[in-house]
Motif scaffolding. Structure first.
Motif, mmCIF file in Angstrom:
data_model
loop_
_atom_site.group_PDB
_atom_site.id
_atom_site.type_symbol
_atom_site.label_atom_id
_atom_site.label_comp_id
_atom_site.label_asym_id
_atom_site.label_seq_id
_atom_site.Cartn_x
_atom_site.Cartn_y
_atom_site.Cartn_z
ATOM 1 N N VAL A 262 13.615 -12.483 44.932
ATOM 2 C CA VAL A 262 13.379 -13.609 44.022
ATOM 3 C C VAL A 262 13.478 -14.884 44.847
ATOM 4 C CG1 VAL A 262 14.192 -14.832 41.977
ATOM 5 C CG2 VAL A 262 14.312 -12.332 42.063
ATOM 6 N N LEU A 263 12.393 -15.667 44.863
ATOM 7 C CA LEU A 263 12.377 -16.907 45.629
ATOM 8 C C LEU A 263 12.828 -18.090 44.780
ATOM 9 C CD1 LEU A 263 10.496 -14.938 47.242
ATOM 10 C CD2 LEU A 263 9.371 -16.973 48.061
ATOM 11 N N SER A 264 12.381 -18.122 43.524
ATOM 12 C CA SER A 264 12.801 -19.205 42.637
ATOM 13 C C SER A 264 12.706 -18.740 41.197
ATOM 14 C CB SER A 264 11.949 -20.459 42.844
ATOM 15 O OG SER A 264 10.632 -20.255 42.395
ATOM 16 N N GLY A 265 13.511 -19.372 40.354
ATOM 17 C CA GLY A 265 13.527 -19.019 38.943
ATOM 18 C C GLY A 265 14.187 -17.675 38.716
ATOM 19 N N ASP A 266 14.048 -17.200 37.489
ATOM 20 C CA ASP A 266 14.578 -15.893 37.104
ATOM 21 C C ASP A 266 13.475 -15.181 36.331
ATOM 22 O OD1 ASP A 266 15.795 -13.662 35.966
ATOM 23 O OD2 ASP A 266 17.634 -14.731 35.470
ATOM 24 N N PRO A 267 12.837 -14.173 36.939
ATOM 25 C CA PRO A 267 11.709 -13.528 36.268
ATOM 26 C C PRO A 267 12.073 -12.835 34.962
ATOM 27 C CG PRO A 267 12.308 -12.329 38.262
ATOM 28 C CD PRO A 267 13.130 -13.580 38.245
ATOM 29 N N SER A 268 13.354 -12.638 34.696
ATOM 30 C CA SER A 268 13.748 -11.981 33.447
ATOM 31 C C SER A 268 13.946 -12.974 32.304
ATOM 32 C CB SER A 268 15.039 -11.182 33.654
ATOM 33 O OG SER A 268 16.132 -12.051 33.877
ATOM 34 N N LYS A 269 13.830 -14.264 32.599
ATOM 35 C CA LYS A 269 14.060 -15.294 31.583
ATOM 36 C C LYS A 269 12.836 -16.186 31.425
ATOM 37 C CE LYS A 269 18.994 -15.448 32.457
ATOM 38 N NZ LYS A 269 20.107 -16.236 32.959
ATOM 39 N N PRO A 270 12.725 -16.892 30.291
ATOM 40 C CA PRO A 270 11.622 -17.844 30.127
ATOM 41 C C PRO A 270 11.665 -18.909 31.226
ATOM 42 C CG PRO A 270 12.693 -17.450 28.022
ATOM 43 C CD PRO A 270 13.563 -16.803 29.076
ATOM 44 N N GLY A 271 10.492 -19.300 31.693
ATOM 45 C CA GLY A 271 10.378 -20.327 32.728
ATOM 46 C C GLY A 271 9.606 -19.825 33.924
ATOM 47 N N SER A 272 9.291 -20.749 34.824
ATOM 48 C CA SER A 272 8.504 -20.375 35.998
ATOM 49 C C SER A 272 9.356 -19.598 36.999
ATOM 50 C CB SER A 272 7.900 -21.619 36.654
ATOM 51 O OG SER A 272 8.924 -22.461 37.122
ATOM 52 N N ILE B 62 4.181 -13.263 43.924
ATOM 53 C CA ILE B 62 3.706 -13.412 42.555
ATOM 54 C C ILE B 62 4.383 -14.620 41.932
ATOM 55 C CG2 ILE B 62 3.647 -12.366 40.258
ATOM 56 C CD1 ILE B 62 3.493 -9.641 41.637
ATOM 57 N N GLN B 63 3.570 -15.440 41.283
ATOM 58 C CA GLN B 63 4.092 -16.585 40.548
ATOM 59 C C GLN B 63 3.619 -16.471 39.111
ATOM 60 O OE1 GLN B 63 2.364 -19.125 43.696
ATOM 61 N NE2 GLN B 63 4.206 -20.363 43.361
ATOM 62 N N GLY B 64 4.486 -16.859 38.195
ATOM 63 C CA GLY B 64 4.118 -16.801 36.794
ATOM 64 C C GLY B 64 5.185 -17.418 35.919
ATOM 65 N N GLN B 65 5.062 -17.151 34.626
ATOM 66 C CA GLN B 65 6.014 -17.616 33.631
ATOM 67 C C GLN B 65 6.753 -16.405 33.074
ATOM 68 O OE1 GLN B 65 6.726 -20.883 32.560
ATOM 69 N NE2 GLN B 65 5.572 -21.375 34.404
ATOM 70 N N GLY B 66 8.074 -16.501 33.063
ATOM 71 C CA GLY B 66 8.881 -15.393 32.562
ATOM 72 C C GLY B 66 9.013 -15.433 31.058
ATOM 73 N N PRO B 67 9.525 -14.354 30.506
ATOM 74 C CA PRO B 67 10.017 -13.204 31.254
ATOM 75 C C PRO B 67 8.866 -12.326 31.761
ATOM 76 C CG PRO B 67 10.394 -12.882 28.903
ATOM 77 C CD PRO B 67 9.829 -14.267 29.080
ATOM 78 N N TRP B 68 8.979 -11.899 33.036
ATOM 79 C CA TRP B 68 7.958 -11.075 33.664
ATOM 80 C C TRP B 68 8.102 -9.643 33.160
ATOM 81 C CZ3 TRP B 68 7.991 -6.792 36.993
ATOM 82 C CH2 TRP B 68 6.777 -6.520 37.640
ATOM 83 N N SER B 69 6.992 -9.042 32.855
ATOM 84 C CA SER B 69 6.989 -7.623 32.491
ATOM 85 C C SER B 69 5.607 -7.065 32.765
ATOM 86 C CB SER B 69 7.370 -7.419 31.021
ATOM 87 O OG SER B 69 6.357 -7.918 30.178
ATOM 88 N N MET B 70 5.528 -5.769 32.797
ATOM 89 C CA MET B 70 4.230 -5.110 32.965
ATOM 90 C C MET B 70 4.144 -3.950 31.993
ATOM 91 S SD MET B 70 4.873 -3.539 36.809
ATOM 92 C CE MET B 70 3.199 -3.081 37.060
ATOM 93 N N GLN B 71 2.971 -3.801 31.428
ATOM 94 C CA GLN B 71 2.711 -2.716 30.490
ATOM 95 C C GLN B 71 1.650 -1.816 31.117
ATOM 96 O OE1 GLN B 71 4.551 -2.649 27.672
ATOM 97 N NE2 GLN B 71 5.482 -4.519 28.432
ATOM 98 N N PHE B 72 1.980 -0.550 31.293
ATOM 99 C CA PHE B 72 1.022 0.371 31.886
ATOM 100 C C PHE B 72 0.022 0.832 30.842
ATOM 101 C CE2 PHE B 72 4.346 0.430 34.988
ATOM 102 C CZ PHE B 72 3.645 0.490 36.178
#
Length: 186
Positions: A74-84, A157-167
């Motif tokens: 993790v470089l910045s933010g928290d992918p498990s929470k709302p936010g970048s 990878i950059q995005g807005q959390g929370p990050w998730s993937m659906q197969f």
């Protein structure tokens, strides 16, 4: 002379976002006109700059949603929470990610190696685009895609959390694979 003035903003939002900075400029001007030296420090609940060198990254096992073998930093933010957020994945050669989608937009930059990205709901290694170090992909929310590495590869990878993937196929996740394997006999 030579003191430090701290300006703090206790919480967001505040009525005038520029006010603390304007106040510091006015104070600095006042001190300068009166031939007094002072330094200023700002304390706000806003995100702070992050400066990381590659050898400072803290790698950990990738999330359970991914097939085994991926490491994540993790470089910045928290992918498990709302936010970048910004994260990196380090994968071995011949690593594959089955067709999946994300509920939010995602940008992917290849840091090293070669990562192939294919569009669609079925993994097909004959399709897709090879992305090398420095190359970039933008994947809109809910767009089915898949990927694979040719040799050891690092992607960011950059995005807005929370990050998730659906197969697309539920059996694509590591959790699904673990649930399908029989327990070992003791």
């Amino acid at each position: 002379d030579g003191g430090t003035l701290a300006i703090g903003v206790s919480r967001l939002p505040f009525k005038c976002p520029a006010a603390p900075y304007e106040a510091s400029l006015l104070l600095e001007n006042h001190f300068r006109k009166n031939a007094k030296k002072a330094s200023f420090q700002f304390f706000t609940p806003e995100p702070q700059p992050v400066l990381l060198q590659a050898d400072q990254l803290q790698w950990m096992a990738g999330p359970a949603e991914l097939p085994p073998g991926a490491d994540m930093a993790v470089l910045s933010g928290d992918p498990s929470k709302p936010g970048s957020f910004t994260i990196r994945f380090r994968v071995p050669g011949d690593y594959q990610v089955p067709a999946h989608w994300h509920p939010a937009d995602e940008t992917v930059t290849v840091v090293s190696g070669t990562f192939h990205v294919g569009m669609g709901d079925r993994f097909n290694p004959k399709e897709g685009t090879a992305l090398s170090a420095g190359d970039f992909a933008f994947l809109p929310a809910n767009t089915p895609h898949y990927g694979w590495a040719s040799g050891a590869t690092v992607i960011q990878i950059q995005g807005q959390g929370p990050w998730s993937m659906q197969f697309v196929e539920p059996s694509g996740s590591r959790r699904a694979e673990a649930a399908q394997q029989p327990e070992s006999a003791n």
